[in-house]
Design a protein around this motif. Sequence first.
Motif, PDB file in Angstrom:
ATOM      1  N   PRO A 120       1.399  -2.542   9.527  1.00  0.00           N
ATOM      2  CA  PRO A 120       1.183  -1.587   8.430  1.00  0.00           C
ATOM      3  C   PRO A 120      -0.174  -1.806   7.768  1.00  0.00           C
ATOM      4  O   PRO A 120      -0.467  -2.927   7.334  1.00  0.00           O
ATOM      5  N   SER A 147      -2.790   0.196   1.838  1.00  0.00           N
ATOM      6  CA  SER A 147      -2.897   1.558   1.309  1.00  0.00           C
ATOM      7  C   SER A 147      -4.363   1.902   1.030  1.00  0.00           C
ATOM      8  O   SER A 147      -4.781   3.042   1.188  1.00  0.00           O
ATOM      9  N   VAL A 174      -5.932   3.143   4.268  1.00  0.00           N
ATOM     10  CA  VAL A 174      -5.544   4.540   4.524  1.00  0.00           C
ATOM     11  C   VAL A 174      -6.359   5.463   3.619  1.00  0.00           C
ATOM     12  O   VAL A 174      -6.889   6.494   4.063  1.00  0.00           O
ATOM     13  N   GLU A 175      -6.491   5.075   2.358  1.00  0.00           N
ATOM     14  CA  GLU A 175      -7.218   5.902   1.386  1.00  0.00           C
ATOM     15  C   GLU A 175      -8.691   6.054   1.765  1.00  0.00           C
ATOM     16  O   GLU A 175      -9.239   7.163   1.742  1.00  0.00           O
ATOM     17  N   THR A 204       7.420   1.137   7.478  1.00  0.00           N
ATOM     18  CA  THR A 204       6.349   1.094   6.472  1.00  0.00           C
ATOM     19  C   THR A 204       5.195   1.994   6.875  1.00  0.00           C
ATOM     20  O   THR A 204       4.626   2.713   6.042  1.00  0.00           O
ATOM     21  N   GLU A 223       6.113   5.598   6.365  1.00  0.00           N
ATOM     22  CA  GLU A 223       6.040   6.004   4.963  1.00  0.00           C
ATOM     23  C   GLU A 223       4.594   6.225   4.506  1.00  0.00           C
ATOM     24  O   GLU A 223       4.338   7.005   3.587  1.00  0.00           O
ATOM     25  N   LEU A 224       3.641   5.521   5.147  1.00  0.00           N
ATOM     26  CA  LEU A 224       2.222   5.683   4.797  1.00  0.00           C
ATOM     27  C   LEU A 224       1.618   6.960   5.371  1.00  0.00           C
ATOM     28  O   LEU A 224       0.507   7.351   4.998  1.00  0.00           O
ATOM     29  N   ALA A 257       0.808   9.363   2.725  1.00  0.00           N
ATOM     30  CA  ALA A 257      -0.411   8.990   1.999  1.00  0.00           C
ATOM     31  C   ALA A 257      -1.643   9.443   2.776  1.00  0.00           C
ATOM     32  O   ALA A 257      -2.625   9.917   2.191  1.00  0.00           O
ATOM     33  N   PHE A 312      -1.868   6.482  -3.802  1.00  0.00           N
ATOM     34  CA  PHE A 312      -2.141   5.189  -3.176  1.00  0.00           C
ATOM     35  C   PHE A 312      -1.848   4.089  -4.190  1.00  0.00           C
ATOM     36  O   PHE A 312      -2.353   4.111  -5.312  1.00  0.00           O
TER      37      PHE A 312
END
Length: 531
Positions: free
Chosen positions: A468, A471, A474-475, A504, A507-508, A511, A518
């Motif tokens: 995972p 965040s 990913v952002e 996990t 779920e991202l 995002a 985030f």
Amino acid sequence: MHYAISKMAIRSLCRAKPLLRAQLIQSLHKPKLRYHFSSQNHHHHYSDPPPSADLVSEISRVLSDHRDPHHDLELSLNTFTPKISTNSVEQVLKRCKNLGFSAHRFFLWAKRIPGFEHSAGSYHILVDILGSSKQFALLWDFLIEIRENQSFEINPEIFWIVFRAYARANLPNDAIRAFNRMVEFGIKPSIYDLDQLLHALCKRKHVKVAHQFFDNVKHEITPTVKTYSILVRGLGDVGELSEARKLFDEMLERKCPVDILANNSLLEAMCKAGNIDEAHGMLRKMRSIGAEPDAFSYSIFIHSFCEANDIHSVFRVLDSMKRYNLVPNVFTYNCIIKKLCKNEKVEEAYQLLDEMIERGANPDEWSYNAILAYHCDHAEVNMALRLITRMTKENVMPDRHTYNMVLKLLVRVGRFDRATEVWESMEKRGFYPSVSTYSVMVHGLCKKKGKLEEACKYFEMMVDEGIPPYSSTVEMLRNRLVGLGFLDIIEILADKMERSTSCTIQELANAMRGKTGFRKSRSEETELESD
């Protein structure tokens, strides 16, 4: 390993022409060549016992993928039932120390397998896991269940783990309550248990609480020189030298035989209070009465001088140690090396590294990482890479910090070819990148012009490995793709995330699409800052 984006896609990211955009999208859907960067991808016959490393990795990954209570962990574990052994369960628990709830469910699932019995080590590890994850209600339920079922004999060592967990969680009074509850489990607390409690509390700076409790029980449980030494050192750590002296004097009044540990505890308290001259006087007195100072006695002064940035005095103490044939431990040497590098004295740091090897104080990864940090801060690529080579030749394996520092440097200065070489060498050296190492690459490449394609590649590799992402990673990747208008690429990556075996990662995906905010965890912030 999926290399999702073709070379042609590089130009598309730079120029964003419709035709090349279409080719980029096609490349994301093409069958891909797999490269094995993680042991999770290898499939061998599982020998049992000892447990297969691949079996341990696969089960650990399932636990990581099913962290939430609503995830159906047990269903995913059932396929492993024929391969489960006492040893394999213990190894999985060791690997998953940060997965409190999942680890507990895994432990209970294994216990229900007909004919299976947990090792004593597994019980200890699970108590540690539950304590570390602050699942204290679950921890006590577990201990009560063990007591009632008599499935395992609860010993004092179990409570020592509980003391440490409460101390780490800044719950010193709960640690004391745990000490008092030992009798409920058929254990009469001894001086060894009291020492463990006081040490756990003092280590986390809960010295006042520890001292008060000691005063309450010292007439019921006779303290030893070790008990006093723990408290004297603890008081010194929080700057209470006068209280430390009083306790030392009380120990003498009780006719406790003073050993080197007790003397060193007071020496350390004096040095931490800045009373170096008084500490020197005590050192001379120790020698005059036949209580010969040891290597740690001198190391106390070295650490004080390092803190005061007095390098000259550090080497004076080192010379004294050589006269008495005393060798500092690795921790002390590392402290000096780090201070030398901070003072731009890297040549002296290398000399000390050579001295460590000559004197049998084998350097560890931190010895090298302190020097590596200097080379990375000064953008000395060749010196940094040469140092990693030296590490491996001297049988010190580069760790996460080693690789993260050097990869960050190589990406920052634009040596992408060398970054690729280092990445490909990691598996050969037995290192498999975790989320922080992938994040170094994705974050670094996102900041470089024309390297967004490479950032996407490493992000996709991470997703394929079932790791995972942070965040913040990913952002950052989403923002860069949005900035260049690649909304379709975002959708393709989000779709891949949705199809991951990791809940996990699934779920991202929202995002990545921008449908949820985030939220950066504290551990994520720590990882990113430390690397």
